[in-house]
Design an enzyme around this catalytic site. Structure first.
Site, PDB file in Angstrom:
ATOM      1  N   GLY A   1       0.801  -1.224   0.000  1.00 43.92           N
ATOM      2  CA  GLY A   1       0.000   0.000   0.000  1.00 43.92           C
ATOM      3  C   GLY A   1       0.833   1.273   0.000  1.00 43.92           C
ATOM      4  O   GLY A   1       2.067   1.252   0.039  1.00 43.92           O
TER       5      GLY A   1
ATOM      6  N   GLY B   1       2.562   3.592   1.556  1.00 45.90           N
ATOM      7  CA  GLY B   1       3.173   3.824   2.857  1.00 45.90           C
ATOM      8  C   GLY B   1       3.752   5.210   3.013  1.00 45.90           C
ATOM      9  O   GLY B   1       4.034   5.645   4.138  1.00 45.90           O
TER      10      GLY B   1
ATOM     11  N   ASP C   1       3.977  -4.316  -7.596  1.00 46.14           N
ATOM     12  CA  ASP C   1       3.348  -3.111  -7.048  1.00 46.14           C
ATOM     13  C   ASP C   1       3.901  -1.838  -7.687  1.00 46.14           C
ATOM     14  O   ASP C   1       3.419  -0.738  -7.392  1.00 46.14           O
ATOM     15  CB  ASP C   1       3.524  -3.048  -5.522  1.00 46.14           C
ATOM     16  CG  ASP C   1       4.977  -3.196  -5.097  1.00 46.14           C
ATOM     17  OD1 ASP C   1       5.513  -4.293  -5.286  1.00 46.14           O
ATOM     18  OD2 ASP C   1       5.571  -2.225  -4.579  1.00 46.14           O
TER      19      ASP C   1
ATOM     20  N   ASP D   1       8.232   5.887   8.426  1.00 47.73           N
ATOM     21  CA  ASP D   1       7.663   7.138   8.936  1.00 47.73           C
ATOM     22  C   ASP D   1       6.843   7.899   7.900  1.00 47.73           C
ATOM     23  O   ASP D   1       6.381   9.007   8.148  1.00 47.73           O
ATOM     24  CB  ASP D   1       8.767   8.059   9.470  1.00 47.73           C
ATOM     25  CG  ASP D   1       9.914   8.242   8.473  1.00 47.73           C
ATOM     26  OD1 ASP D   1       9.655   8.167   7.253  1.00 47.73           O
ATOM     27  OD2 ASP D   1      11.061   8.453   8.914  1.00 47.73           O
TER      28      ASP D   1
ATOM     29  N   ARG E   1       2.788  14.281  -7.322  1.00 47.63           N
ATOM     30  CA  ARG E   1       2.760  13.383  -8.477  1.00 47.63           C
ATOM     31  C   ARG E   1       1.390  13.484  -9.155  1.00 47.63           C
ATOM     32  O   ARG E   1       0.359  13.650  -8.494  1.00 47.63           O
ATOM     33  CB  ARG E   1       3.033  11.939  -8.056  1.00 47.63           C
ATOM     34  CG  ARG E   1       4.338  11.766  -7.309  1.00 47.63           C
ATOM     35  CD  ARG E   1       4.876  10.352  -7.402  1.00 47.63           C
ATOM     36  NE  ARG E   1       4.009   9.334  -6.832  1.00 47.63           N
ATOM     37  CZ  ARG E   1       4.345   8.038  -6.741  1.00 47.63           C
ATOM     38  NH1 ARG E   1       5.516   7.631  -7.192  1.00 47.63           N
ATOM     39  NH2 ARG E   1       3.538   7.163  -6.197  1.00 47.63           N
TER      40      ARG E   1
END
Length: 626
Positions: A105, A107, A290, A140, A198
């Site tokens: 996912g 992150g 991914d 983080d 992005r």
């Protein structure tokens, strides 16, 4: 300035969103998105913005520049939300280096929403590095200046090279810091938190469909939404209806045919995409499932690299120990990833159908597109002959034998004269020789990488305990090291004059074949001057003069880390015109130059300035991107 943006967040209306607003790392089941909030940064400021990318959203360059930059820093850092944006993180899984990793996912990336641009196209906005999400795992959610500059510049470079890609609108850094161990060698340091805006039609990827995967037979990991075929159906309806509307319309009454047509199209798009990469020497570095776009874009710029000295086994990612994602492996890896997408679409597309499509379409589409592009790069614009494939292979072999610079040799070929004047041939050979690796460069390239004692131990282990050896090393790696040692030993005896003579011989042989092939073009046309003008024009629009070499990015990063962003902006302008003849467009505003001159002098003190089209200096061979 940004009030002109109009959000219409179709993805969140079309796909399930997790009801919890808990942003802490956790498994997210039964959903494609989880709601999140960007975490503010201290003192955000703009590093650079790409006006061509922002124009997609209807954001023009009018008004005071300082105000636009301040607004971009505030909103595209995540410190303030735009009206209509709905921050969320996307859930996906993936096969990483060949093994299923389970839930991954977004992150470190946050979906802001979708903006309808002036042309009617819909664009998803995403902030990369904006803070923790449920998919951050032990990290983080932050990105740092060096990696953000690389992604920002390469996204735009690829677009202007004509290669399908996600775009980058802004790069914003800050005074907030995180600790990073760059080379995983126990030497951590503080780095500035940085965020990239992005832009893409969608950031859905192959791994988005792997959230339904049952426990993997090798890793035991599973997707977070096993047995939720209803969501798989929703995702297919959304992806095909939104991004492949012509397929939806053509097969509205037959879902299996529709899904097969979609898989056929993404197979062909992916084949064409990787063919484009091979033709500019681009290595992605982390071709996990991914990191493969569901609409055929280059996505997720990490340890990428443009190849300098041609080496078919070039590995751009310093942490790819087995060379899984080497330059010459990219076509087969992308096909392997499509196979994993095919598995993820079952039962909505039976595997016997998708596997047949993959075998029928992928290799043929790749070879066709690759050869079409290579013909343009060689100026073969009139005839298409079977022998052309062999001519390309022999060119690459000659480049390999002579350590030729991939980008610069292709760029030089447009100045090759078909006539047989010996002095013109000699002049051209001199130019080619300057783009071949020197003895010193080859000694650096082939320097043994293993301690002799370690190599000796591994060789003994391979003989005495093959099972243990298989756990800690590979036969291919050992063989490669032995080849490197042999090559390095030969180089110690090689003189510069011997190398030059050998290289000239190799290139003279290939140029004779190239001239003969161009002669066949001439024999089939009437106006030779018109043909030559068109040939040079086609070659100069397919062979870039400038690519984002690692040393160019590194110079920009070092300047930016010292507070000077002008080099990033200069390189961005250069990459917007990769086929241009001069570097005049790299000039930046005089006031900007004056304001940053002190920090620029500091940053460039250790680097002698080279033309941006130059093959890399020796120090660049020490650069390692992981």
């Amino acid at each position: 300035w940004l009030s002109a943006l109009r959000f219409d967040n179709l993805a969140l209306r079309s796909l399930p969103v997790d009801p919890s607003e808990d942003c802490s790392p956790r498994a997210v089941s039964g959903a494609c998105f989880a709601r999140v909030r960007p975490v503010p940064l201290r003192n955000p400021r703009l590093v650079a913005m790409s006006q061509p990318a922002l124009a997609l959203l209807g954001l023009e360059a009018g008004g005071p520049e300082a105000e636009r930059e301040a607004e971009a820093a505030l909103y595209f850092s995540g410190n303030r939300l735009l009206p209509g944006s709905e921050p969320a993180a996307h859930c996906y899984c993936g096969h990483q280096f060949g093994s299923f990793a389970g839930q991954l996912g977004d992150g470190a990336a946050i979906y802001l929403g979708e903006v309808c641009g002036p042309s009617g196209a819909r664009w998803e906005l995403q902030l990369k590095g904006a803070g923790i999400t449920p998919f951050s795992r032990q990290a983080d959610g932050r990105k740092v200046l060096r990696s953000s500059i690389r992604e920002f510049l390469c996204s735009e470079a690829m677009f202007h090279l004509g290669i399908p890609t996600t775009r980058a609108g802004t790069c914003v850094t800050s005074d907030s810091e995180v600790v990073r161990d760059i080379f995983y060698d126990g030497n951590p340091k503080k780095e500035r938190c940085t965020v990239v805006l992005r832009i893409a039609s969608t950031f859905i990827r192959f791994g988005s469909f792997e959230i339904f995967k049952p426990p993997d037979e090798y890793t035991g990991r599973k997707g977070p939404s096993v047995n939720r075929n209803d969501i798989r159906i929703q995702m297919l309806d959304y992806v095909i209806g939104t991004f492949y509307p012509e397929i939806q319309e053509a097969h509205a009454d037959n879902r299996t045919q529709r899904n097969a047509a979609f898989f056929r199209e993404i197979t062909k798009r992916t084949a064409r995409l990787v063919a484009e990469w091979q033709c500019v020497g681009f290595c992605h570095g982390v071709l996990n499932t991914d990191n493969m776009s569901i609409v055929g874009l280059t996505i997720d710029y990490g340890p990428f690299g443009f190849m300098d000295r041609y080496d078919p086994e070039h590995i751009c990612n310093g942490s790819d120990n087995t060379g899984r994602y080497a330059y010459n492996k990219q076509p087969e890896i992308c096909k392997w990833n499509l196979g994993k997408l095919a598995e993820a679409l079952v039962p909505e597309l039976p595997l016997e159908i998708s596997e047949l499509i993959l075998e029928e379409e992928y290799d043929a589409e790749f070879e066709k597109h690759y050869l079409q592009k290579m013909r343009k790069k060689l100026g073969l614009i009139h005839l298409e002959l079977e022998e052309d494939s062999k001519l390309v292979s022999e060119l690459l072999e000659t480049m390999h034998l002579t350590g030729g610079d991939f980008t610069n040799i292709f760029y030089l070929l447009s100045s090759f004269s078909v006539d047989t004047d010996p002095s013109r041939l000699e002049d051209f050979l001199e130019k080619l020789m300057s783009q071949c690796a020197s003895v010193e460069e080859l000694r650096v390239a082939f320097k043994p990488q293993m301690d002799p004692r370690q190599l000796s131990m591994m060789l003994m282990l391979a003989q005495s305990n093959p099972q243990l050896f298989a756990l800690i090393g590979t036969k291919a790696n050992i063989n490669k090291e032995l080849e490197r040692i042999e090559q390095f030993s030969k180089l110690q005896q090689l003189t510069a004059a011997d190398l030059l003579s050998r290289n000239k011989r190799h290139w003279t042989e290939w140029l004779e074949k190239y001239r003969a092939r161009l002669q066949k073009e001439i024999e089939s046309i009437g106006d030779v001057d018109d043909w030559n003008t068109r040939r040079v024009k086609v070659m100069n629009s397919n062979n870039p003069k400038y690519v984002l070499r690692n040393y160019i990015a590194q110079n920009a990063i070092e300047a930016a880390e010292n507070g000077d962003f002008s080099e990033v902006r200069k390189v961005l302008k250069l990459l917007e015109n990769p086929f241009q003849e001069t570097e005049d467009s790299t000039e930046v505003d005089a006031k900007e130059e004056e304001a940053t001159s002190t920090s620029a002098a500091c940053a460039q003190a250790t680097r002698s300035r080279l033309p941006y089209c130059s093959k890399p200096p020796l120090w660049a061979s020490e650069l390692c991107v992981t």
